[in-house]
Design a protein around this motif. Structure first.
Motif, PDB file in Angstrom:
ATOM      1  N   ALA A 107       0.964  -1.305  -0.013  1.00  0.00           N
ATOM      2  CA  ALA A 107      -0.159  -0.101   0.030  1.00  0.00           C
ATOM      3  C   ALA A 107       0.966   1.294  -0.034  1.00  0.00           C
ATOM      4  O   ALA A 107       1.877   1.398   0.642  1.00  0.00           O
ATOM      5  CB  ALA A 107      -0.913  -0.166   1.191  1.00  0.00           C
ATOM      6  N   PHE A 108       0.365   2.323  -0.778  1.00  0.00           N
ATOM      7  CA  PHE A 108       1.262   3.612  -0.688  1.00  0.00           C
ATOM      8  C   PHE A 108       0.853   4.225   0.517  1.00  0.00           C
ATOM      9  O   PHE A 108      -0.313   4.348   0.688  1.00  0.00           O
ATOM     10  CB  PHE A 108       0.702   4.042  -2.025  1.00  0.00           C
ATOM     11  N   SER A 109       2.023   4.951   1.216  1.00  0.00           N
ATOM     12  CA  SER A 109       1.664   5.468   2.617  1.00  0.00           C
ATOM     13  C   SER A 109       2.656   6.683   2.469  1.00  0.00           C
ATOM     14  O   SER A 109       3.621   6.582   1.733  1.00  0.00           O
ATOM     15  CB  SER A 109       1.752   4.732   3.648  1.00  0.00           C
ATOM     16  N   GLN A 110       2.352   7.429   3.513  1.00  0.00           N
ATOM     17  CA  GLN A 110       3.475   8.592   3.924  1.00  0.00           C
ATOM     18  C   GLN A 110       4.891   8.154   4.163  1.00  0.00           C
ATOM     19  O   GLN A 110       5.989   8.557   3.745  1.00  0.00           O
ATOM     20  CB  GLN A 110       3.188   9.433   4.696  1.00  0.00           C
ATOM     21  N   ALA A 111       4.722   6.957   4.998  1.00  0.00           N
ATOM     22  CA  ALA A 111       6.045   6.345   5.508  1.00  0.00           C
ATOM     23  C   ALA A 111       6.890   5.831   4.337  1.00  0.00           C
ATOM     24  O   ALA A 111       7.972   6.223   4.107  1.00  0.00           O
ATOM     25  CB  ALA A 111       5.648   5.076   6.411  1.00  0.00           C
ATOM     26  N   LEU A 112       5.853   5.147   3.210  1.00  0.00           N
ATOM     27  CA  LEU A 112       6.685   4.719   2.091  1.00  0.00           C
ATOM     28  C   LEU A 112       7.288   5.572   1.332  1.00  0.00           C
ATOM     29  O   LEU A 112       8.549   5.821   0.982  1.00  0.00           O
ATOM     30  CB  LEU A 112       5.867   3.883   1.312  1.00  0.00           C
ATOM     31  N   GLU A 113       6.589   6.691   1.257  1.00  0.00           N
ATOM     32  CA  GLU A 113       7.141   7.911   0.452  1.00  0.00           C
ATOM     33  C   GLU A 113       8.618   8.428   1.202  1.00  0.00           C
ATOM     34  O   GLU A 113       9.607   8.634   0.551  1.00  0.00           O
ATOM     35  CB  GLU A 113       6.102   9.052   0.414  1.00  0.00           C
ATOM     36  N   ALA A 114       8.469   8.511   2.648  1.00  0.00           N
ATOM     37  CA  ALA A 114       9.763   9.164   3.283  1.00  0.00           C
ATOM     38  C   ALA A 114      10.750   8.037   2.878  1.00  0.00           C
ATOM     39  O   ALA A 114      11.981   8.528   2.559  1.00  0.00           O
ATOM     40  CB  ALA A 114       9.288   9.173   4.569  1.00  0.00           C
ATOM     41  N   GLU A 115      10.385   6.861   3.058  1.00  0.00           N
ATOM     42  CA  GLU A 115      11.660   6.086   2.628  1.00  0.00           C
ATOM     43  C   GLU A 115      12.113   5.836   1.363  1.00  0.00           C
ATOM     44  O   GLU A 115      13.207   5.791   1.099  1.00  0.00           O
ATOM     45  CB  GLU A 115      10.979   4.275   2.946  1.00  0.00           C
ATOM     46  N   LEU A 116      11.242   6.310   0.288  1.00  0.00           N
ATOM     47  CA  LEU A 116      11.747   6.279  -0.992  1.00  0.00           C
ATOM     48  C   LEU A 116      12.585   7.290  -1.150  1.00  0.00           C
ATOM     49  O   LEU A 116      13.743   7.482  -1.784  1.00  0.00           O
ATOM     50  CB  LEU A 116      10.545   6.256  -1.914  1.00  0.00           C
ATOM     51  N   ARG A 117      12.298   8.631  -0.510  1.00  0.00           N
ATOM     52  CA  ARG A 117      13.055   9.804  -0.659  1.00  0.00           C
ATOM     53  C   ARG A 117      14.548   9.571  -0.064  1.00  0.00           C
ATOM     54  O   ARG A 117      15.486   9.801  -0.704  1.00  0.00           O
ATOM     55  CB  ARG A 117      12.486  11.036   0.097  1.00  0.00           C
ATOM     56  N   LYS A 118      14.380   8.770   1.103  1.00  0.00           N
ATOM     57  CA  LYS A 118      15.631   8.630   2.107  1.00  0.00           C
ATOM     58  C   LYS A 118      16.493   7.503   0.857  1.00  0.00           C
ATOM     59  O   LYS A 118      17.870   7.737   0.812  1.00  0.00           O
ATOM     60  CB  LYS A 118      15.430   7.772   3.194  1.00  0.00           C
ATOM     61  N   GLN A 119      15.851   6.541   0.364  1.00  0.00           N
ATOM     62  CA  GLN A 119      16.609   5.938  -0.563  1.00  0.00           C
ATOM     63  C   GLN A 119      17.445   6.475  -1.686  1.00  0.00           C
ATOM     64  O   GLN A 119      18.469   6.064  -1.946  1.00  0.00           O
ATOM     65  CB  GLN A 119      15.461   4.728  -1.221  1.00  0.00           C
ATOM     66  N   VAL A 120      16.381   7.258  -2.282  1.00  0.00           N
ATOM     67  CA  VAL A 120      17.501   8.247  -3.470  1.00  0.00           C
ATOM     68  C   VAL A 120      18.593   9.027  -2.951  1.00  0.00           C
ATOM     69  O   VAL A 120      19.733   9.048  -3.450  1.00  0.00           O
ATOM     70  CB  VAL A 120      16.411   8.965  -4.251  1.00  0.00           C
ATOM     71  N   ARG A 121      17.903   9.570  -1.642  1.00  0.00           N
ATOM     72  CA  ARG A 121      19.255  10.327  -1.168  1.00  0.00           C
ATOM     73  C   ARG A 121      20.615   9.549  -0.795  1.00  0.00           C
ATOM     74  O   ARG A 121      21.775   9.911  -1.101  1.00  0.00           O
ATOM     75  CB  ARG A 121      18.945  11.057   0.200  1.00  0.00           C
ATOM     76  N   GLU A 122      20.056   8.358  -0.101  1.00  0.00           N
ATOM     77  CA  GLU A 122      21.265   7.617   0.010  1.00  0.00           C
ATOM     78  C   GLU A 122      22.118   7.005  -1.143  1.00  0.00           C
ATOM     79  O   GLU A 122      23.367   6.505  -1.182  1.00  0.00           O
ATOM     80  CB  GLU A 122      20.895   6.367   0.907  1.00  0.00           C
ATOM     81  N   LYS A 123      21.369   6.876  -2.266  1.00  0.00           N
ATOM     82  CA  LYS A 123      21.890   6.015  -3.386  1.00  0.00           C
ATOM     83  C   LYS A 123      22.664   7.444  -4.215  1.00  0.00           C
ATOM     84  O   LYS A 123      23.771   7.106  -4.625  1.00  0.00           O
ATOM     85  CB  LYS A 123      21.041   5.526  -4.234  1.00  0.00           C
ATOM     86  N   ILE A 124      22.195   8.245  -4.184  1.00  0.00           N
ATOM     87  CA  ILE A 124      22.736   9.217  -4.967  1.00  0.00           C
ATOM     88  C   ILE A 124      23.351  10.473  -4.233  1.00  0.00           C
ATOM     89  O   ILE A 124      24.699  10.997  -4.522  1.00  0.00           O
ATOM     90  CB  ILE A 124      21.826  10.093  -6.275  1.00  0.00           C
TER      91      ILE A 124
END
Ligand code: PRX
Length: 694
Positions: free
Chosen positions: A615-632
């Motif tokens: 399910a799409f959630s704010q928590a998942l959104e935050a995780e995805l943002r973090k993921q991109v920050r950590e990768k790039i």
């Protein structure tokens, strides 16, 4: 191509005062020299080369090249047969031949107001020689690659020039990049050593750089690429505490630059992990190093540095520049585009981690014996008047920044600017992305009090230096246009079929022949170099930018026409961000497009299709943002993330980004969507689009 006479109407002319001291005081002079640079490049560049030191002279023609893939391998060779050392030309020549030893090379201004120091050319030479000896003592040899991951400190310049002195190839990784990005670049360039610092503050935020560097080195080890040595500068901490097994030497053996700083930090310093098998302390190594180091005499086409830039496949490209051509081009563009004069104080606000900092903080200014400001901090810290306070403090005459910074400061109105005296300013520059006429007018009217010409410089990591640019006392400017080509540069505009368009027109911006500073290859992948820049239109270097030429012959960059995004003047590829998103366990597919942003130019709008049952959630959104920050890195943080149960695709399964761009920008007119496999996904995406602020 370039008009015989500059237009007189709807243009901004520069003051007669500036013309008096200028190297190129009129449009006629520009035109005359431009013609000479194209018709007789050997004579044109040969005269410029006389100002520099060559251990042995070049033989044969000045520029030898093939720009046509149908005729064989692409190559550019400048001044073949000559040997020199770029560091010698920047430092020894200025200290010993030009007697500039006591001249200030850098006013360093720290993040905190009042935290500053000055470095003369003589001091810089001594530090560079010492560090060159340090590198040699660690086994670094000519041709070896060295990664540098440092904040904006003088020692960053020392490290890069020390590499250049011994013929090692520096690969600077912007300190805002993640551990993952650093690791990828270390492995791609097969570096043998890393230079970093304990950490730094960006405004109030502590960046624990050594932790990130350690994480990168661990990732390198995990991928079977163990790096033997990491040299750490203590920038924040005088005596870093050891969180690891053994502390670095607590006392500095060498009185060094940091000790010249007037303001001592009161802020918390990071705990620095220390691995005695790998880590070495900058200061103790410098303490034991000799003050003299004979430069390594390099061939003209020996590599000077690698600098990574985004590639449309998602894997960054290691842009390779070589010694002699880059030296001449960085030095000449700096001298003429900023109309450098001996008593100038010049300030480029870019980070050395980007090409602008390479060419216009280190190589160009030092090659001219210039005095520059080197700024560690932010334009908004501690307040939004910081830039202008620094301009006044050092009496800056030539100032170079990015449209994103101008737009950011514009938001706060003219008061913070007008609180500070800017009478010293003579020339203002911009770089990184198209500048919108409103920002141009504000820069010109408020910052420069209508006194200072604006040089809107178009160029790329690949071009090494400015390629389309006004010259401040010669070119009447139009807000938003990068005007005309620099010497030696021959632009053309092509249509989709590769035909050259004449007169007023719009299409692909390409260059027809090389200039000394153009990149030579993609490190370790010459095929990719040829495929990226030369395959689409044989015979031309393809910039990837769209461009319009108006009735007066002025060039206007319209933005990227490939899968590249320009966020705050930094290029990112959509593929790079997409691959960071799909690495998350919940994401099945991702598509990234840009939409306009008032300050950043473009913002990142991401569509993600989640795996079944997630399910799409704010928590998942935050995780995805973090993921991109950590990768790039933080620059790639998505602005918007939309749940996309379906993506618009062609029948053959290709994502139609054109359609997604319309959704992100809330533009209902979709154009031709007949190739779309299922048009209902578009309605669904429109219904659930994120509320964007332009
Ligand atoms: O799209 C153009 C834009 O920035 C791209 C190059 O990015 P990078 O290699 O990161 O180098 C940035 C600093 C030189 C170009 O392809 N760009 C750069 N300067 C301008 C610009 N677009 C319009 N006007 C400019 N002055």
């Amino acid at each position: 191509m370039i008009p015989d006479k500059a237009p007189q109407e709807d243009v901004f002319h520069c003051s007669e005062d500036l013309k008096k001291e200028s190297h190129i005081p009129s449009f006629e002079k520009y035109k005359e020299l431009y013609t000479r640079s194209i018709e007789n490049p050997d004579e044109f560049w040969g005269a410029i080369a006389k100002d520099f030191f060559w251990k042995t002279k070049h033989t044969g023609c000045f520029l030898d090249y093939n720009f046509d893939v149908t005729k064989g391998e692409i190559f550019v060779k400048c001044m073949e047969g000559a040997t020199t050392n770029i560091c010698y030309n920047l430092l020894d020549r200025n200290v010993h031949e030009r007697k500039l030893g006591d001249k200030i090379a850098f006013f360093w201004e720290g993040n905190e107001p009042g935290d500053d120091l000055t470095v003369t050319y003589r001091e810089l030479l001594q530090k560079v020689c010492r560090f060159a000896n340090v590198l040699k003592s660690q086994g670094v040899k000519k041709g070896d690659r060295v990664s540098i991951y440092m904040p904006m400190v003088v020692e960053l310049v020392v490290a890069m020039l020390a590499c250049a002195r011994i013929g090692a190839v520096h690969s600077i990784v912007f300190a805002g990049f993640s551990a993952e990005s650093l690791c990828e670049r270390i492995i791609d360039s097969q570096c043998s050593l890393l230079i970093t610092a304990d950490g730094f503050y960006r405004g109030d935020k502590l960046i624990n750089l050594k932790l990130l560097a350690d994480e990168a080195l661990q990732k390198c080890r995990d991928k079977g690429f163990p790096l033997k040595t990491c040299i750490m500068l203590k920038h924040l901490s005088k005596e870093p505490e050891a969180a690891g097994r053994q502390s670095p030497p607590a006392k500095r053996a060498c009185p060094d630059l940091e000790e010249k700083r007037k303001v001592k930090k009161t802020r918390p310093v990071p705990k620095v992990p220390w691995n005695p098998d790998v880590d070495l302390c900058w200061h103790s190594l410098m303490g034991g190093a000799a003050d003299e180091c004979e430069p390594e005499w390099c061939e003209s086409e020996d590599p000077l540095f690698i600098l990574y830039t985004s590639g449309s496949t998602g894997k960054p490209k290691g842009v390779l520049h070589t010694v002699s051509g880059y030296l001449l081009y960085a030095a000449t563009t700096f001298k003429l585009v900023f109309d450098h004069q001996p008593d100038d104080v010049y300030w480029c606000t870019a980070d050395i981690g980007w090409i602008t900092g390479h060419s216009y903080i280190t190589y160009g200014p030092l090659a001219n014996g210039a005095t520059s400001v080197l700024f560690e901090g932010l334009p908004t810290y501690p307040d939004v008047g910081r830039m202008w306070q620094i301009v006044d403090k050092y009496q800056v005459t030539k100032f170079y920044t990015a449209p994103t910074a101008i737009r950011l400061l514009m938001k706060y109105g003219s008061d913070p600017v007008q609180k500070h005296n800017r009478k010293s300013l003579k020339v203002l520059g911009t770089v990184g992305e198209p500048i919108n006429p409103e920002a141009w007018q504000w820069y010109h009217g408020v910052v420069g009090e209508k006194r200072c010409p604006i040089v809107d410089t178009f160029w790329q990591t690949e071009t090494g230096g400015h390629v389309l640019t006004p010259l401040p006392a010669a070119t009447p400017t139009k807000p938003g246009s990068a005007t005309f080509p620099f010497f030696g540069v021959v632009p053309a505009i092509l249509n989709e079929s590769g035909e050259e368009l004449e007169g007023p027109s719009e299409g692909y911006l390409v260059f027809k022949q090389p200039w000394p500073g153009v990149m030579r290859s993609v490190y370790g992948n010459h095929e990719r170099f040829e495929a990226t820049y030369f395959k689409k239109f044989p015979g031309y270097y393809v910039t990837g930018d769209g461009c319009r030429r108006d009735k007066d012959g002025y060039y206007w960059i319209t933005g990227r026409i490939d899968d590249m995004l320009n966020v705050s003047g930094h290029l990112l590829s959509t593929a790079e961000v997409e691959s960071a998103l799909v690495e998350h366990k919940s994401v099945a597919e991702a598509a990234v497009v840009s939409c306009p942003h008032m300050v950043k130019g473009e913002s990142l709008y991401c569509f993600v299709t989640l795996n079944d049952g997630v399910a799409f959630s704010q928590a998942l959104e935050a995780e995805l943002r973090k993921q991109v920050r950590e990768k790039i890195g933080a620059i790639a943080t998505p602005d918007y993330i939309q749940n996309a149960p379906g993506l618009p695709k062609t029948r053959s399964g290709k994502i139609m980004r054109r359609v997604l761009r319309k959704i992100a920008c809330d533009e209902k007119d979709m154009g031709d969507i007949s190739t779309l496999a299922d048009s209902s996904v578009v309605d669904e995406l429109f219904r659930n689009r994120c509320a964007t602020t332009v």
